[in-house]
Design a protein around this motif. Structure first.
Motif, PDB file in Angstrom:
ATOM      1  N   SER A  26       0.933  -1.207   0.504  1.00  0.00           N
ATOM      2  CA  SER A  26      -0.066   0.189   0.638  1.00  0.00           C
ATOM      3  C   SER A  26       1.105   1.308   0.032  1.00  0.00           C
ATOM      4  CB  SER A  26      -0.975  -0.107   1.360  1.00  0.00           C
ATOM      5  OG  SER A  26      -0.296  -0.546   2.565  1.00  0.00           O
ATOM      6  N   VAL A  60       2.480   4.512   1.315  1.00  0.00           N
ATOM      7  CA  VAL A  60       1.971   5.217   2.810  1.00  0.00           C
ATOM      8  C   VAL A  60       2.460   7.147   2.547  1.00  0.00           C
ATOM      9  CG1 VAL A  60       3.660   5.727   4.535  1.00  0.00           C
ATOM     10  CG2 VAL A  60       2.743   3.518   3.455  1.00  0.00           C
ATOM     11  N   LEU A  61       2.917   7.356   1.739  1.00  0.00           N
ATOM     12  CA  LEU A  61       3.034   8.970   0.742  1.00  0.00           C
ATOM     13  C   LEU A  61       3.988   8.914  -0.610  1.00  0.00           C
ATOM     14  CD1 LEU A  61       3.708  11.283   2.436  1.00  0.00           C
ATOM     15  CD2 LEU A  61       6.121  10.976   2.234  1.00  0.00           C
ATOM     16  N   SER A 110       2.092   6.535  13.013  1.00  0.00           N
ATOM     17  CA  SER A 110       1.321   5.175  12.650  1.00  0.00           C
ATOM     18  C   SER A 110       0.965   4.463  13.693  1.00  0.00           C
ATOM     19  CB  SER A 110       1.352   4.680  11.345  1.00  0.00           C
ATOM     20  OG  SER A 110       0.551   4.542  11.494  1.00  0.00           O
ATOM     21  N   SER A 111      -0.190   4.726  14.218  1.00  0.00           N
ATOM     22  CA  SER A 111      -0.847   3.572  14.777  1.00  0.00           C
ATOM     23  C   SER A 111      -0.971   2.452  14.807  1.00  0.00           C
ATOM     24  CB  SER A 111      -1.764   4.070  15.402  1.00  0.00           C
ATOM     25  OG  SER A 111      -3.151   3.875  14.462  1.00  0.00           O
ATOM     26  N   ASP A 112      -0.778   2.295  12.835  1.00  0.00           N
ATOM     27  CA  ASP A 112      -0.988   0.515  12.764  1.00  0.00           C
ATOM     28  C   ASP A 112       0.474   0.356  11.857  1.00  0.00           C
ATOM     29  OD1 ASP A 112      -1.130   1.946  10.403  1.00  0.00           O
ATOM     30  OD2 ASP A 112      -2.925   1.506  10.300  1.00  0.00           O
ATOM     31  N   GLN A 168       0.608   1.451   9.185  1.00  0.00           N
ATOM     32  CA  GLN A 168       0.394   1.441   7.267  1.00  0.00           C
ATOM     33  C   GLN A 168      -0.312   2.751   7.049  1.00  0.00           C
ATOM     34  OE1 GLN A 168      -1.811  -2.497   7.442  1.00  0.00           O
ATOM     35  NE2 GLN A 168      -0.836  -2.324   5.643  1.00  0.00           N
ATOM     36  N   HIS A 169      -0.660   2.995   7.649  1.00  0.00           N
ATOM     37  CA  HIS A 169      -1.665   4.783   7.468  1.00  0.00           C
ATOM     38  C   HIS A 169      -1.040   6.213   8.764  1.00  0.00           C
ATOM     39  CE1 HIS A 169      -4.824   1.841   6.770  1.00  0.00           C
ATOM     40  NE2 HIS A 169      -5.198   2.429   6.198  1.00  0.00           N
ATOM     41  N   PHE A 170      -0.266   7.329   8.076  1.00  0.00           N
ATOM     42  CA  PHE A 170       0.299   7.411   9.090  1.00  0.00           C
ATOM     43  C   PHE A 170       0.218   9.205   8.665  1.00  0.00           C
ATOM     44  CE2 PHE A 170       3.201   4.281   8.024  1.00  0.00           C
ATOM     45  CZ  PHE A 170       4.136   3.951   9.489  1.00  0.00           C
ATOM     46  N   ASP A 171       0.653   9.767   9.343  1.00  0.00           N
ATOM     47  CA  ASP A 171      -0.107  11.337   9.513  1.00  0.00           C
ATOM     48  C   ASP A 171       1.690  12.211  10.299  1.00  0.00           C
ATOM     49  OD1 ASP A 171      -2.758  11.231   9.491  1.00  0.00           O
ATOM     50  OD2 ASP A 171      -2.677  10.538  11.423  1.00  0.00           O
ATOM     51  N   TYR A 186       9.423  -1.051   4.477  1.00  0.00           N
ATOM     52  CA  TYR A 186       8.702   0.720   3.975  1.00  0.00           C
ATOM     53  C   TYR A 186       9.708   0.773   3.250  1.00  0.00           C
ATOM     54  CZ  TYR A 186       6.354   0.983   8.347  1.00  0.00           C
ATOM     55  OH  TYR A 186       5.430   0.729   9.222  1.00  0.00           O
ATOM     56  N   ARG A 243       6.408   3.266  -0.157  1.00  0.00           N
ATOM     57  CA  ARG A 243       4.998   2.384   0.295  1.00  0.00           C
ATOM     58  C   ARG A 243       5.319   0.948   1.094  1.00  0.00           C
ATOM     59  NH1 ARG A 243       6.234   0.147  -6.452  1.00  0.00           N
ATOM     60  NH2 ARG A 243       5.079   1.565  -7.307  1.00  0.00           N
TER      61      ARG A 243
END
Length: 306
Positions: free
Chosen positions: A14, A16-17, A66-68, A70-73, A286, A299
């Motif tokens: 998936s 990431v950025l 990220s907390s998981d 895969q999904h980042f802020d 990553y 990714r």
């Protein structure tokens, strides 16, 4: 796990950025990741534009959380202008096991060649100070037959429980892997007079460090490289796998062909700058990979542990 199964796992990814502009030569990637105290993952990435001269296109180090996995802020941005630097290459984000502080290393081009930077340690990666970067490793006129090292870049950091290890790209006419050690991570000594791996086989042009992953019998040494016969081998980079029993000697497990290339059709098969992290009983990988329009994105793929 067989290598074929590993390749299959890593083809399921998936994003990431993505780069800030969807245009050729704009990249998001060069990741470095480490665990956070609250059970998440911090990620440092290099953002690159396509307009400046080569070597000066990395305009930002972006810190994400990220907390998981895969999904980042985004939680922090370090701009080249704020740091007073011409540009950034790959960062290295690590946690000091002694102090509990987070460390950020980077690299930049100087008047005398590529050099490794270190920012001031912080309790929270969101607090790294752009103006605190200082050079901790630069080339000092190392001459060998056919080799003159012009600088060091793209650090890969690992702490073995006793000391720090840093693998870097040593740049001459080609790119080779050099290994340095340090007790505290601020001053570094060469661990060998010779490059860690030979530039031969499929990686006879560039041979570069990517990541270290501890395993029960030693360490997986993930490396990357290119072939002189490839299109634009300075940027058309693929990834291979090696094994190290002691972080000094390295056995090439993929000497004849690369293990990983981008699965996206296009002019480039770039699959590089990977970071492999144990997280939630899996390995999160990553990596930066080429997209069809000659831009690169960051990714993540997940490997189930046997």
């Amino acid at each position: 796990m067989k290598l074929d199964d590993l390749v299959k796992n890593l083809s399921d990814y998936s994003v990431v950025l993505a780069p800030d502009m969807n245009s050729p030569e704009w990249w998001a990637g060069a990741p470095s990741a480490c665990l956070s105290d609250d059970g998440g993952i911090y990620l440092a990435a290099r953002m690159r534009e396509g307009d400046s001269p080569r070597g000066m296109r990395g305009y930002e180090l972006r810190i994400l959380k990220s907390s998981d996995g895969q999904h980042f802020d985004a939680i922090h941005q370090i701009h080249r202008e704020d740091a007073g630097l011409s540009g950034f290459e790959r960062p290295a984000l690590v946690k000091d096991p002694v102090s509990g502080m987070y460390r950020l290393y980077g690299c930049t081009a100087t008047e005398t060649g590529w050099a490794i930077l270190k920012f001031r340690d912080e309790k929270d990666p969101a607090d790294f100070d752009a103006k605190s970067a200082k050079i901790v490793l630069s080339a000092t006129s190392i001459n060998e037959p056919f080799i003159h090292i012009g600088g060091y870049k793209d650090p890969v950091l690992y702490h073995d429980g006793e000391e720090w290890h840093m693998y870097v790209i040593a740049y001459d006419a080609l790119e080779r892997i050099r290994h340095f050690s340090s007790q505290y991570g601020s001053s570094w000594r060469a661990s060998s007079e010779n490059p860690v791996m030979e530039n031969n086989g499929w990686h006879n042009c560039y041979t570069r460090p990517a990541a270290i992953l501890p395993v029960p019998a030693g360490y997986l040494f993930i490396y990357e490289g290119s072939n002189v016969n490839w299109r634009d081998p300075a940027y058309n980079i693929a990834t291979g796998l090696a094994f190290s029993p002691d972080l000094n000697s390295v056995i090439d497990l993929t000497p004849h062909q690369p293990l990983l290339k981008s699965t996206t059709p296009g002019d480039y098969h770039t699959w590089r700058y990977s970071q492999w992290v144990y997280y939630k009983n899996k390995v999160f990988v990553y990596f930066e990979a080429a997209r069809p329009n000659n831009s690169n994105e960051l990714r993540v793929a997940v490997i189930d542990m046997p």
